[in-house]
Write a protein that holds these residues in place. Structure first.
Motif, PDB file in Angstrom:
ATOM      1  N   TRP A 199       0.822  -1.203   0.000  1.00  0.00           N
ATOM      2  CA  TRP A 199       0.000   0.000   0.000  1.00  0.00           C
ATOM      3  C   TRP A 199       0.863   1.262   0.000  1.00  0.00           C
ATOM      4  N   SER A 200       0.376   2.281  -0.674  1.00  0.00           N
ATOM      5  CA  SER A 200       0.948   3.629  -0.608  1.00  0.00           C
ATOM      6  C   SER A 200      -0.192   4.597  -0.915  1.00  0.00           C
ATOM      7  N   SER A 201       0.112   5.876  -0.986  1.00  0.00           N
ATOM      8  CA  SER A 201      -0.938   6.861  -1.271  1.00  0.00           C
ATOM      9  C   SER A 201      -0.347   8.049  -2.007  1.00  0.00           C
ATOM     10  N   SER A 202      -1.240   8.839  -2.586  1.00  0.00           N
ATOM     11  CA  SER A 202      -0.823  10.071  -3.258  1.00  0.00           C
ATOM     12  C   SER A 202      -1.880  11.140  -3.033  1.00  0.00           C
ATOM     13  N   ASN A 203      -1.428  12.312  -2.632  1.00  0.00           N
ATOM     14  CA  ASN A 203      -2.334  13.432  -2.454  1.00  0.00           C
ATOM     15  C   ASN A 203      -2.170  14.461  -3.575  1.00  0.00           C
ATOM     16  N   TYR A 204      -1.437  14.066  -4.611  1.00  0.00           N
ATOM     17  CA  TYR A 204      -1.343  14.912  -5.805  1.00  0.00           C
ATOM     18  C   TYR A 204      -2.580  14.673  -6.682  1.00  0.00           C
ATOM     19  N   TYR A 205      -2.879  15.662  -7.490  1.00  0.00           N
ATOM     20  CA  TYR A 205      -4.008  15.542  -8.423  1.00  0.00           C
ATOM     21  C   TYR A 205      -3.684  16.350  -9.671  1.00  0.00           C
ATOM     22  N   VAL A 206      -3.811  15.695 -10.837  1.00  0.00           N
ATOM     23  CA  VAL A 206      -3.517  16.332 -12.122  1.00  0.00           C
ATOM     24  C   VAL A 206      -4.810  16.454 -12.908  1.00  0.00           C
ATOM     25  N   GLN A 207      -5.050  17.634 -13.458  1.00  0.00           N
ATOM     26  CA  GLN A 207      -6.242  17.865 -14.277  1.00  0.00           C
ATOM     27  C   GLN A 207      -5.825  18.495 -15.603  1.00  0.00           C
ATOM     28  N   GLN A 214      -4.978  23.161 -21.236  1.00  0.00           N
ATOM     29  CA  GLN A 214      -4.195  23.607 -20.085  1.00  0.00           C
ATOM     30  C   GLN A 214      -4.135  22.498 -19.042  1.00  0.00           C
ATOM     31  N   VAL A 215      -3.087  22.509 -18.244  1.00  0.00           N
ATOM     32  CA  VAL A 215      -2.933  21.538 -17.166  1.00  0.00           C
ATOM     33  C   VAL A 215      -2.803  22.279 -15.848  1.00  0.00           C
ATOM     34  N   LYS A 216      -3.373  21.679 -14.789  1.00  0.00           N
ATOM     35  CA  LYS A 216      -3.266  22.232 -13.440  1.00  0.00           C
ATOM     36  C   LYS A 216      -2.975  21.071 -12.502  1.00  0.00           C
ATOM     37  N   VAL A 217      -2.048  21.282 -11.574  1.00  0.00           N
ATOM     38  CA  VAL A 217      -1.640  20.209 -10.660  1.00  0.00           C
ATOM     39  C   VAL A 217      -1.699  20.717  -9.227  1.00  0.00           C
ATOM     40  N   TRP A 218      -2.280  19.881  -8.337  1.00  0.00           N
ATOM     41  CA  TRP A 218      -2.366  20.195  -6.914  1.00  0.00           C
ATOM     42  C   TRP A 218      -1.565  19.186  -6.104  1.00  0.00           C
ATOM     43  N   ASN A 219      -1.013  19.649  -5.019  1.00  0.00           N
ATOM     44  CA  ASN A 219      -0.503  18.776  -3.959  1.00  0.00           C
ATOM     45  C   ASN A 219      -1.317  19.123  -2.719  1.00  0.00           C
ATOM     46  N   GLY A 220      -2.319  18.294  -2.412  1.00  0.00           N
ATOM     47  CA  GLY A 220      -3.312  18.693  -1.425  1.00  0.00           C
ATOM     48  C   GLY A 220      -4.095  19.862  -1.992  1.00  0.00           C
ATOM     49  N   ASP A 221      -4.185  20.959  -1.260  1.00  0.00           N
ATOM     50  CA  ASP A 221      -4.857  22.165  -1.755  1.00  0.00           C
ATOM     51  C   ASP A 221      -3.874  23.182  -2.328  1.00  0.00           C
ATOM     52  N   GLU A 222      -2.602  22.823  -2.359  1.00  0.00           N
ATOM     53  CA  GLU A 222      -1.604  23.737  -2.913  1.00  0.00           C
ATOM     54  C   GLU A 222      -1.482  23.533  -4.419  1.00  0.00           C
ATOM     55  N   VAL A 223      -1.604  24.590  -5.163  1.00  0.00           N
ATOM     56  CA  VAL A 223      -1.441  24.519  -6.615  1.00  0.00           C
ATOM     57  C   VAL A 223       0.056  24.572  -6.919  1.00  0.00           C
ATOM     58  N   LEU A 313       7.218  17.093 -12.448  1.00  0.00           N
ATOM     59  CA  LEU A 313       6.205  16.084 -12.122  1.00  0.00           C
ATOM     60  C   LEU A 313       6.833  14.702 -11.952  1.00  0.00           C
ATOM     61  N   ALA A 314       7.781  14.363 -12.829  1.00  0.00           N
ATOM     62  CA  ALA A 314       8.440  13.061 -12.728  1.00  0.00           C
ATOM     63  C   ALA A 314       9.195  12.909 -11.416  1.00  0.00           C
ATOM     64  N   ALA A 315       9.672  14.019 -10.899  1.00  0.00           N
ATOM     65  CA  ALA A 315      10.439  13.971  -9.661  1.00  0.00           C
ATOM     66  C   ALA A 315       9.552  13.968  -8.415  1.00  0.00           C
ATOM     67  N   GLU A 316       8.373  14.567  -8.478  1.00  0.00           N
ATOM     68  CA  GLU A 316       7.558  14.772  -7.273  1.00  0.00           C
ATOM     69  C   GLU A 316       6.289  13.923  -7.212  1.00  0.00           C
ATOM     70  N   VAL A 317       5.665  13.679  -8.336  1.00  0.00           N
ATOM     71  CA  VAL A 317       4.349  13.024  -8.327  1.00  0.00           C
ATOM     72  C   VAL A 317       4.525  11.504  -8.340  1.00  0.00           C
ATOM     73  N   PRO A 318       3.972  10.788  -7.374  1.00  0.00           N
ATOM     74  CA  PRO A 318       4.161   9.342  -7.319  1.00  0.00           C
ATOM     75  C   PRO A 318       3.266   8.585  -8.289  1.00  0.00           C
ATOM     76  N   VAL A 319       3.679   7.371  -8.623  1.00  0.00           N
ATOM     77  CA  VAL A 319       2.845   6.470  -9.413  1.00  0.00           C
ATOM     78  C   VAL A 319       1.540   6.230  -8.642  1.00  0.00           C
ATOM     79  N   GLY A 320       0.441   6.158  -9.370  1.00  0.00           N
ATOM     80  CA  GLY A 320      -0.874   5.975  -8.742  1.00  0.00           C
ATOM     81  C   GLY A 320      -1.649   7.266  -8.602  1.00  0.00           C
TER      82      GLY A 320
END
Length: 329
Positions: A199-207, A214-223, A313-320
């Protein structure tokens, strides 16, 4: 005074008459007193029967054979029960309505996700229709309806040599089973035994908005990436609209892909196969060697990002991590 015998006899007769009249008058008075006493007393045996018997009864002092109805039988009413006290209604607790978006515009439904990564000992996870249910095949469907029953993309390690990872739809650490999204066409849902994964988790979100490119990425509520221009699929090769996730991260295979490629668990819905070798048209986020095309519809369905953004993104955003491909207009 001398009275004669006749006179004496007459006097005696007069006195006798007067005496009889007085006797009769006295008797009449006594009878009247008796009637008055009877009427006022109200406590003799005959009168008591009226108050205690519901039937018609003979009343003392009335003429023989006459009856009256008991007053209680006529005037009695049914007792009125006191009203039952009704408790006040219990207030209903209404569920808290969550806002559609967070303070920085992140959809509330797109929160932190759980991720399962297959253990090295598991080469091909078994997918079930329900917890402890029946195994179901993972297949791939071409646009012409042909089904490939030997779909080899849901394997561990993956086609590109990475650990197989899936986004959890239902379940959390500690659960024996989890429902996951299967990267195939069309996208599948299925249950896997959590013992085969970590198990693992990710609080990132890509839209990615294919309506505005356009692309927008959040880490929690931080853009962390705010409305950066991207390239999406051209006419006839449109980028699909889908809710998916990053299933692999790898270096770009050539200059056209820029420095990094983040593979998504979704396939094109416009292209049957890709390239001369007939490869499967999997969609990805990657860099570009044509930054002049950013903001345009010019790809085969992949999303091209500026190279500095894809590197971050490759450095910070986890798989999943969850990725939503939307069309706002």
């Amino acid at each position: 005074m001398v009275f004669t015998t006749r006179a004496l006899i007459q006097m005696h007769s007069w006195r006798a008459g007067v005496g009889r009249r007085h006797v009769r008058s006295a008797a009449s008075c006594m009878l009247m007193i008796a009637f008055v006493a009877t009427a006022c007393a109200g406590s003799d045996a005959a009168t008591s029967q009226i108050a205690t018997n519901d039937d018609s009864v003979e009343v003392g002092g009335t003429s023989p054979g006459s009856t009256i109805l008991n007053a209680a039988a006529v005037a009695t009413t049914i007792p009125v029960a006191a009203p039952t006290t009704v408790p006040p209604p219990t207030p209903i607790s209404l569920p808290t309505v969550l806002p559609e978006f967070g303070p920085t515009g992140r959809p509330t439904a797109a929160g932190e996700v759980q991720v399962l990564t297959a253990k090295a000992s598991v080469s091909r996870p078994v997918v079930y229709d329900e917890p402890e249910g029946k195994p179901i095949p993972v297949t791939y469907e071409y646009l012409n309806g042909t089904i490939d029953p030997t779909y080899d993309w849901f394997v561990n390690p993956t086609y590109f040599g990475n650990a197989l990872a899936v986004m959890v739809l239902q379940g959390e650490p500690g659960d024996a089973w989890a429902e996951v999204q299967i990267p195939t066409r069309p996208t599948m849902r299925g249950w896997v035994n959590a013992d085969d994964f970590t198990w693992s988790s990710s609080n990132y979100y890509v839209q990615v908005d294919v309506g505005t490119n356009q692309v927008k990425v959040w880490n929690g509520d931080e853009v962390v990436v705010d409305q950066v221009a991207v390239v999406t699929g051209d006419v006839g090769r449109e980028t699909p609209v889908a809710s998916t996730y990053i299933d692999e991260i790898m270096p770009g295979p050539s200059g056209a892909y820029g420095p990094w490629l983040l593979s998504l668990g979704v396939f094109s819905e416009a292209i049957n196969t890709f390239g001369s070798a007939g490869g499967l048209p999997k969609v990805a986020l990657h860099g570009t060697n044509r930054p002049d095309l950013l903001g345009q519809y010019a790809s085969n369905g992949c999303i091209r990002l500026p190279n500095d953004v894809i590197t971050m993104l490759a450095a910070e955003v986890p798989v999943g991590t969850r990725v939503d491909l939307i069309r706002s207009s």
